[in-house]
Design a protein around this motif. Structure first.
Motif, short mmCIF file in Angstrom:
data_model
loop_
_atom_site.label_atom_id
_atom_site.label_comp_id
_atom_site.label_asym_id
_atom_site.label_seq_id
_atom_site.Cartn_x
_atom_site.Cartn_y
_atom_site.Cartn_z
N ALA A 246 47.60 -107.40 -47.81
CA ALA A 246 47.23 -106.43 -48.85
C ALA A 246 47.96 -105.11 -48.64
CB ALA A 246 45.72 -106.21 -48.86
N VAL A 247 48.08 -104.68 -47.39
CA VAL A 247 48.80 -103.45 -47.09
C VAL A 247 50.27 -103.60 -47.47
CG1 VAL A 247 49.62 -101.97 -45.20
CG2 VAL A 247 47.22 -102.67 -45.30
N MET A 248 50.85 -104.77 -47.15
CA MET A 248 52.26 -105.01 -47.51
C MET A 248 52.44 -104.95 -49.02
SD MET A 248 53.32 -108.12 -44.93
CE MET A 248 54.77 -108.50 -45.87
N ALA A 249 51.52 -105.55 -49.78
CA ALA A 249 51.62 -105.55 -51.24
C ALA A 249 51.51 -104.14 -51.78
CB ALA A 249 50.55 -106.45 -51.84
N ALA A 250 50.59 -103.34 -51.24
CA ALA A 250 50.43 -101.96 -51.69
C ALA A 250 51.69 -101.15 -51.36
CB ALA A 250 49.21 -101.33 -51.03
N TYR A 251 52.25 -101.37 -50.18
CA TYR A 251 53.46 -100.65 -49.78
C TYR A 251 54.61 -101.02 -50.73
CZ TYR A 251 57.55 -99.29 -47.09
OH TYR A 251 58.74 -98.75 -46.70
N TYR A 252 54.73 -102.33 -51.04
CA TYR A 252 55.80 -102.76 -51.92
C TYR A 252 55.65 -102.12 -53.30
CZ TYR A 252 58.80 -105.64 -54.74
OH TYR A 252 59.77 -106.05 -55.62
N LYS A 253 54.44 -102.10 -53.83
CA LYS A 253 54.22 -101.46 -55.13
C LYS A 253 54.62 -100.00 -55.08
CE LYS A 253 50.53 -104.41 -56.82
NZ LYS A 253 49.11 -104.48 -57.20
N LYS B 125 53.71 -112.89 -30.49
CA LYS B 125 54.16 -112.20 -31.70
C LYS B 125 54.37 -113.24 -32.80
CE LYS B 125 56.02 -108.04 -29.85
NZ LYS B 125 56.83 -106.90 -30.16
N LYS B 126 53.96 -112.86 -34.01
CA LYS B 126 54.13 -113.70 -35.19
C LYS B 126 54.86 -112.85 -36.22
CE LYS B 126 50.93 -116.12 -33.06
NZ LYS B 126 51.25 -117.09 -32.08
N TRP B 127 55.95 -113.37 -36.77
CA TRP B 127 56.77 -112.63 -37.72
C TRP B 127 56.68 -113.27 -39.10
CZ3 TRP B 127 58.49 -114.03 -32.84
CH2 TRP B 127 58.76 -112.97 -31.96
N TYR B 128 56.50 -112.44 -40.14
CA TYR B 128 56.40 -112.92 -41.51
C TYR B 128 57.24 -112.04 -42.42
CZ TYR B 128 52.49 -115.50 -39.62
OH TYR B 128 51.73 -116.34 -38.86
N ILE B 129 57.88 -112.67 -43.40
CA ILE B 129 58.69 -111.93 -44.38
C ILE B 129 58.41 -112.46 -45.78
CG2 ILE B 129 60.54 -111.43 -42.72
CD1 ILE B 129 62.20 -113.66 -44.06
N CYS B 130 58.73 -111.66 -46.77
CA CYS B 130 58.77 -112.13 -48.16
C CYS B 130 60.22 -112.48 -48.44
CB CYS B 130 58.29 -111.03 -49.12
SG CYS B 130 58.36 -111.55 -50.86
N THR B 131 60.46 -113.70 -48.91
CA THR B 131 61.85 -114.15 -49.13
C THR B 131 62.29 -113.98 -50.58
OG1 THR B 131 61.20 -116.45 -49.54
CG2 THR B 131 61.67 -115.83 -47.25
N ILE B 132 61.51 -113.32 -51.40
CA ILE B 132 61.86 -113.10 -52.80
C ILE B 132 62.81 -111.90 -52.90
CG2 ILE B 132 61.00 -112.56 -55.12
CD1 ILE B 132 59.99 -115.26 -54.15
N MET C 109 46.23 -110.12 -50.92
CA MET C 109 46.49 -110.98 -52.05
C MET C 109 47.70 -110.46 -52.81
SD MET C 109 42.48 -111.77 -52.91
CE MET C 109 42.64 -112.15 -54.56
N TYR C 110 48.40 -111.38 -53.43
CA TYR C 110 49.58 -111.02 -54.20
C TYR C 110 49.71 -111.98 -55.37
CZ TYR C 110 51.65 -114.85 -51.51
OH TYR C 110 51.91 -116.07 -50.95
N ALA C 111 50.52 -111.61 -56.33
CA ALA C 111 50.72 -112.45 -57.51
C ALA C 111 51.61 -113.64 -57.15
CB ALA C 111 51.34 -111.64 -58.63
N PRO C 112 51.13 -114.86 -57.33
CA PRO C 112 51.98 -116.03 -57.06
C PRO C 112 53.24 -115.97 -57.92
CG PRO C 112 49.70 -116.69 -57.40
CD PRO C 112 49.79 -115.23 -57.76
N GLY C 113 54.36 -116.35 -57.31
CA GLY C 113 55.64 -116.32 -58.02
C GLY C 113 56.35 -114.99 -57.91
N VAL C 114 55.62 -113.95 -57.55
CA VAL C 114 56.21 -112.62 -57.42
C VAL C 114 56.55 -112.34 -55.96
CG1 VAL C 114 55.82 -110.16 -57.79
CG2 VAL C 114 54.94 -111.81 -59.43
N HIS C 115 55.75 -112.89 -55.04
CA HIS C 115 55.94 -112.72 -53.60
C HIS C 115 55.69 -114.05 -52.92
CE1 HIS C 115 55.96 -108.41 -54.18
NE2 HIS C 115 54.80 -108.49 -54.80
N ASN C 116 56.02 -114.11 -51.64
CA ASN C 116 55.65 -115.24 -50.81
C ASN C 116 55.53 -114.77 -49.36
OD1 ASN C 116 58.23 -115.29 -49.53
ND2 ASN C 116 59.04 -116.70 -51.05
N VAL C 117 55.11 -115.66 -48.50
CA VAL C 117 54.96 -115.34 -47.08
C VAL C 117 55.64 -116.44 -46.29
CG1 VAL C 117 53.36 -114.91 -45.18
CG2 VAL C 117 52.76 -114.17 -47.50
N THR D 215 52.84 -119.63 -50.93
CA THR D 215 53.05 -119.04 -52.26
C THR D 215 51.79 -118.94 -53.10
OG1 THR D 215 53.58 -121.22 -53.16
CG2 THR D 215 55.43 -119.90 -52.35
N THR D 216 50.62 -119.15 -52.53
CA THR D 216 49.40 -119.19 -53.34
C THR D 216 48.93 -117.82 -53.82
OG1 THR D 216 47.84 -118.97 -51.51
CG2 THR D 216 48.60 -121.20 -52.05
#
Length: 109
Positions: free
Chosen positions: A98-105, A44-51, A1-9, A31-32
């Motif tokens: 969740a791991v990505m969000a923790a890593y970013y923080k 393979k599936k690739w995902y990024i945050c574009t913010i 989970m992440y804060a909407p408006g702060v990150h996206n997938v 963006t939810t």
């Protein structure tokens, strides 16, 4: 989970994943903050945050979905096989986000 408006997938291809940018002009990021991404097909599936520079700072994820081996188990009377697979894939994806969000923080602290 992440804060909407702060990150996206954003789902991207392998080349765009390396560039940290989507070349698909019609793609819309999720963006939810509580996105569910079914992983129903192998590959393979690739995902990024574009913010901002989030992707270039490591907020990106590649997932390899393996083909099932052997026969699929029979679905239970209360759930279908597709629903069971979607729940498992969703839990895996949510865990990875969740791991990505923790890593970013951690890297932005």
């Amino acid at each position: 989970m992440y804060a909407p408006g702060v990150h996206n997938v954003m789902k991207v291809n392998g080349t765009d994943f390396q560039k940290c940018a989507s070349s698909n002009e019609t793609a819309v990021p999720r963006t939810t903050g509580n996105d569910v991404i079914p992983l129903m097909t192998p590959g393979k599936k690739w995902y990024i945050c574009t913010i901002g520079e989030h992707c270039s700072k490591g907020m990106k994820l590649v997932i390899t979905v393996w083909a099932a081996e052997g026969p699929s188990p029979a679905p239970s009377p209360t759930t279908s096989a597709a629903t069971g697979a979607e729940i498992s894939a969703s839990r895996t994806c949510m865990w990875m986000l969740a791991v990505m969000a923790a890593y970013y923080k951690m890297i932005m602290a």
